[in-house]
Design a protein around this motif. Structure first.
Motif, short mmCIF file in Angstrom:
data_model
loop_
_atom_site.label_atom_id
_atom_site.label_comp_id
_atom_site.label_asym_id
_atom_site.label_seq_id
_atom_site.Cartn_x
_atom_site.Cartn_y
_atom_site.Cartn_z
N THR A 1 -54.69 28.41 -16.88
CA THR A 1 -54.11 29.52 -17.62
C THR A 1 -53.95 30.69 -16.65
N THR A 2 -52.74 31.23 -16.58
CA THR A 2 -52.45 32.25 -15.57
C THR A 2 -51.78 33.47 -16.19
N PRO A 3 -52.51 34.56 -16.36
CA PRO A 3 -51.85 35.83 -16.67
C PRO A 3 -51.34 36.46 -15.38
N GLU A 4 -50.18 37.09 -15.47
CA GLU A 4 -49.61 37.66 -14.25
C GLU A 4 -48.67 38.81 -14.58
N CYS A 5 -48.44 39.65 -13.60
CA CYS A 5 -47.44 40.71 -13.75
C CYS A 5 -46.56 40.74 -12.51
N PHE A 6 -45.33 41.20 -12.68
CA PHE A 6 -44.36 41.07 -11.60
C PHE A 6 -43.33 42.18 -11.70
N LEU A 7 -43.04 42.79 -10.57
CA LEU A 7 -42.00 43.81 -10.49
C LEU A 7 -40.86 43.25 -9.65
N LEU A 8 -39.68 43.16 -10.25
CA LEU A 8 -38.55 42.54 -9.55
C LEU A 8 -37.38 43.51 -9.52
N GLY A 9 -36.79 43.65 -8.35
CA GLY A 9 -35.61 44.51 -8.22
C GLY A 9 -34.45 43.73 -7.62
N ARG A 10 -33.27 44.05 -8.10
CA ARG A 10 -32.05 43.48 -7.53
C ARG A 10 -31.12 44.61 -7.14
N MET A 11 -30.49 44.48 -5.98
CA MET A 11 -29.49 45.46 -5.58
C MET A 11 -28.20 44.75 -5.21
N ASP A 12 -27.11 45.20 -5.83
CA ASP A 12 -25.79 44.71 -5.42
C ASP A 12 -25.50 45.30 -4.05
N LEU A 13 -25.20 44.46 -3.10
CA LEU A 13 -25.16 44.91 -1.71
C LEU A 13 -23.84 45.59 -1.33
N ARG A 14 -22.89 45.69 -2.28
CA ARG A 14 -21.71 46.50 -1.96
C ARG A 14 -22.13 47.95 -1.79
N HIS A 15 -23.29 48.30 -2.36
CA HIS A 15 -23.79 49.65 -2.15
C HIS A 15 -24.19 49.87 -0.69
N MET A 16 -24.50 48.79 -0.02
CA MET A 16 -24.94 48.91 1.37
C MET A 16 -23.75 48.90 2.32
N HIS A 17 -22.80 47.98 2.06
CA HIS A 17 -21.64 47.90 2.95
C HIS A 17 -20.54 47.13 2.22
N PRO A 18 -19.28 47.53 2.39
CA PRO A 18 -18.20 46.85 1.66
C PRO A 18 -18.10 45.35 1.93
N SER A 19 -18.42 44.95 3.14
CA SER A 19 -18.28 43.52 3.46
C SER A 19 -19.25 42.66 2.66
N LEU A 20 -20.25 43.28 2.06
CA LEU A 20 -21.25 42.53 1.31
C LEU A 20 -20.97 42.55 -0.20
N GLY A 21 -19.79 43.05 -0.58
CA GLY A 21 -19.42 43.08 -1.98
C GLY A 21 -19.47 41.70 -2.60
N GLY A 22 -20.00 41.64 -3.80
CA GLY A 22 -20.12 40.35 -4.49
C GLY A 22 -21.43 39.65 -4.21
N SER A 23 -22.25 40.24 -3.37
CA SER A 23 -23.55 39.61 -3.10
C SER A 23 -24.66 40.56 -3.54
N PHE A 24 -25.81 40.02 -3.68
CA PHE A 24 -26.96 40.83 -4.09
C PHE A 24 -28.22 40.32 -3.41
N ALA A 25 -29.21 41.19 -3.34
CA ALA A 25 -30.52 40.81 -2.80
C ALA A 25 -31.58 41.12 -3.85
N GLU A 26 -32.58 40.29 -3.90
CA GLU A 26 -33.70 40.51 -4.82
C GLU A 26 -35.00 40.54 -4.03
N LEU A 27 -35.85 41.40 -4.46
CA LEU A 27 -37.18 41.49 -3.85
C LEU A 27 -38.15 41.77 -4.99
N GLY A 28 -39.20 41.00 -5.04
CA GLY A 28 -40.16 41.19 -6.12
C GLY A 28 -41.57 40.89 -5.66
N ALA A 29 -42.52 41.55 -6.25
CA ALA A 29 -43.92 41.30 -5.91
C ALA A 29 -44.77 41.41 -7.17
N GLY A 30 -45.87 40.72 -7.16
CA GLY A 30 -46.75 40.77 -8.33
C GLY A 30 -48.10 40.16 -8.03
#
Lengths: 364, 381
Positions: free
Chosen positions: B256-285
């Motif tokens: 039995t495993t209780p757990e908590c997790f914080l997950l974020g996703r960012m659309d990478l067009r915010h970072m650079h136009p060539s990355l439009g349509g892609s995203f990155a996720e990073l999460g920890a818990g």
């Protein structure tokens, strides 16, 4: 340099992870202890000795356990006279002929752990001999030592051996592996030379460092990776977990060994802790599910004590109700800030009372 | 990673006709890709030059080898120096984070006193490094092509059913069926899953509750319409808490495993136009396993779990016919796949595509000590 070596090990482990290391090592285990020369065949029960040399009239064995049952099957043209040399043997071992009309004469050697006999084997016969200390089959108290994770501290291992030699009640040393730093032939040769300074035998299963170069060396130097033996009414199981897993074939052997030792005091040794007491670090099995499966089997098999290496400190904890010790204090990359020097464990086992006592011996 | 190179070679061997201002039927503007051989072009001219398939293939190859170590090589080959610099900064930040976290572990030889603080930093650094590497590859292969867009709407209800196969020589189970139900209301999400193997009775149930602080939420009476909206943003930040109950009948233990997790996703067009349509996720818990061995009386075994995920993905399609696929690393060691080797978790590929407003397909492949594949259908409302 340390970082470079760490990255090298990670790379090597990644490469090994692509192969079938544990499975290959289990296959090797099945070949240990059988050999033939001319018209003479040899079989060591349970593969508990490595046949180093077998040629007409000469047999050299490296032992993985203090009790041995060796069977010779001779044909009509078999060489009758044999020089039998046992290395890594208890100093008080005696040879008794169980079946057959063979004769044996002991010859004195210079090393406490090297025993030598001249054997005469009759032709067309099956001869079985037992080699063990006289009290090996009598249940009673026994003290053993446990030393793991020597690695790059091999040059300092003699002071640990000297401390073990100082205690004549220690019957043998067990190890959860990582004897070498990268598993090279040169390191194994060096370690076997170092063992000449130890007055009792040293029985080990392999660690991840011992197989980091490949899976072809350990079994040619030290015999089986996974094995089981009995001594003075106690059962001892050493299982190969060098790849952070135990091979399914070894699990099948383990089932039989657990059945065999169900009613006896039983020590289980493997290199990686199935579960790291610090779960964030996870210096343990790759799969928590497999770890739980192993612990469940050990608990069902009424194992009394489990000892692991890999983490370079000492931790006492329980898994599945079984008393467990991590003891990776052989000197390799010692953990800082744990308040411990290099260390080994002593275990006072009373198989009759089904009891034991574990102590940490530090070497400042 | 060789399959990524193979895909890029295949993609580059197809000469996709794209209009200067986007593909036919698609209002999405192409991402800017500068021409490397025309340094004196004006700002408006740089979008007109398109890299040749050979240059794009070279860029993809460089993004992989030696791109794992040399930052931004793929973008640099395409002449996108600003993109290469951004990727280099991200990769450098990842490497620096990794080193900062790793040094205490190295110095102390994995002391308990540093692990809780250092290990998440190490894995986070690895995550940023991996995202930068895959971003370079993505930009080298897909920049200038019409990107997929984030889903048109966030469904209030999703019902999934999967067939699952786990290839694990440590356990008898192999075939499973799975049913999952997700309900959303505004920023809240509630999910339940049930897995069962008819092979040996292995059963896992889990519930998860989550709150989305940032990002798209469910809305009522909104028709997404058939037109794609390139400005739609799939970025989100979500905190979840869950409980897993996993029973191994033949092996006689229950976890039995209780757990908590914080997950974020960012659309990478915010970072650079060539990355439009892609995203990155990073999460920890963090989680805590309680293992109940059926043959042992007394208290349960407890063990902590460091949870971490990093993923790089891309959106597929637009409008109602959308989906996504992502390549990920998961640091779990307690899942079906187990860890890949020692301290490492497992790697996987997950995708989902809705081919109509309500129906879609979902697939997953993971590899650690074991291999797990899933294929199923999804209904959304």
């Amino acid at each position: 340099m340390k970082l470079f070596r760490f990255l090298l090990y990670i790379s090597l482990l990644s490469i090994i992870g692509c192969g079938d290391g544990p499975g290959q090592r289990a296959d090797f285990d099945e070949t240990i202890g059988s050999a033939a020369a001319g018209d003479t065949q040899l079989s060591v029960r349970d593969g508990l000795a490595l046949v180093e040399v077998m040629e007409a009239g000469r047999l050299d064995l490296w032992l993985s356990a203090p009790t041995q049952e060796i069977t010779f099957t001779t044909g009509p043209f078999a060489v009758p006279d044999w020089d039998l040399t046992l290395r890594n043997a208890p100093a008080d071992s005696v040879l008794s002929i169980v079946t057959g009309d063979a004769t044996a004469v002991e010859v004195t050697t210079g090393l406490p752990t090297e025993k030598h006999w001249r054997l005469r084997l009759p032709p067309d016969a099956v001869t079985t001999v037992h080699i063990a200390p006289p009290d090996a089959w009598l249940a009673g108290p026994v003290r053993i030592a446990m030393l793991s994770d020597i690695q790059e501290a091999m040059s300092q291992v003699q002071d640990m051996f000297a401390r073990i030699n100082d205690d004549p009640s220690i019957r043998f040393v067990l190890s959860a592996g990582d004897i070498t730093d990268n598993g090279s032939t040169e390191e194994y040769d060096r370690f076997r030379r170092e063992l000449r300074g130890l007055h009792v035998p040293f029985y080990a299963t392999c660690g991840n460092h011992d197989v980091s170069i490949g899976d072809m060396i350990w079994h040619r130097q030290l015999g089986r990776h996974s094995f089981h033996f009995n001594f003075k009414g106690a059962a001892f199981t050493l299982a190969d977990s060098a790849d952070a897993t135990i091979d399914p074939k070894v699990y099948r052997w383990l089932d039989a060994w657990l059945d065999d030792a169900q009613d006896r005091w039983h020590l289980f040794i493997t290199h990686l802790p199935p579960v790291d007491p610090n779960g964030v670090r996870n210096g343990s099995f790759s799969s928590r599910r497999e770890a739980a499966k192993l612990i469940s089997a050990l608990a069902r098999g009424a194992v009394d004590l489990a000892v692991f290496g890999h983490i370079h400190t000492h931790v006492a904890y329980t898994l599945g109700g079984i008393e467990c010790h991590i003891s990776g204090g052989g000197g390799g990359w010692p953990m800082r800030w744990d308040g411990l020097a290099r260390h080994f464990l002593t275990m006072d086992i009373d198989p009759v009372a089904q009891d034991h006592d574990v102590k940490v011996v530090e070497i400042p | 990673m060789h399959w990524i190179l193979l895909i890029s070679l295949c993609l580059n061997s197809v000469n996709v006709p794209v209009e200067e201002n986007g593909s036919a039927g698609n209002t999405t503007p192409p991402a800017k890709v500068a021409a490397p051989s025309s340094p004196r072009r004006g700002p408006g001219e740089e979008t007109k030059a398109r890299p040749t398939p050979a240059r794009r293939t070279a860029a993809a190859a460089l993004a992989l080898v030696p791109g794992v170590l040399v930052a931004g090589g793929g973008h640099w080959i395409l002449g996108d120096t600003p993109g290469a610099k951004k990727i280099a900064v991200l990769k450098g930040a990842g490497l620096a984070t990794f080193v900062v976290g790793f040094l205490p572990i190295l110095y102390s030889n994995a002391s308990d006193k540093v692990m809780h603080a250092s290990y998440p930093v190490v894995i986070g650094g690895f995550g940023l490094f991996a995202i930068a590497t895959l971003a370079d590859l993505y930009g080298a292969v897909f920049s200038g092509r019409p990107p997929g867009t984030a889903p048109a709407f966030v469904p209030s209800l999703e019902l999934e059913q999967h067939w699952m196969h786990v290839s694990d020589d440590q356990f008898a189970y192999d075939q499973f069926w799975h049913v999952g139900l997700t309900g959303r209301l505004g920023g809240a999400r509630l999910r339940g899953d049930f897995f069962h193997s008819p092979t040996d009775g292995n059963t896992r149930m889990s519930v998860e509750a989550a709150w989305r602080f940032l990002g798209p939420r469910t809305r009522t009476a909104v028709d997404p319409g058939p037109e794609p909206n390139p400005s739609r943003d799939g970025s989100f930040l979500e905190l979840s808490a869950g409980l897993i109950r996993h029973e191994f009948l033949p092996e006689r233990f229950l976890v039995t495993t209780p757990e908590c997790f914080l997950l974020g996703r960012m659309d990478l067009r915010h970072m650079h136009p060539s990355l439009g349509g892609s995203f990155a996720e990073l999460g920890a818990g963090w989680g805590m396993e309680f293992t109940d061995f059926r043959d042992v009386d007394g208290r349960l075994d407890r063990s902590q779990l460091l949870l971490f995920q990093v993923a790089y993905g891309m959106y597929l399609g637009s409008g109602e016919r959308t989906g996504e696929v992502k390549l990920f690393y998961d640091h779990r060691h307690d899942d079906w796949a187990g860890g890949a080797q020692g301290v490492l978790g497992f790697f996987g590929l997950r995708g989902r595509f809705y081919f109509s407003r309500h129906w879609g397909v979902d697939w997953l492949a993971e590899h650690g000590t074991a291999t797990r594949v899933m294929l199923g259908v999804v209904f959304r409302y």
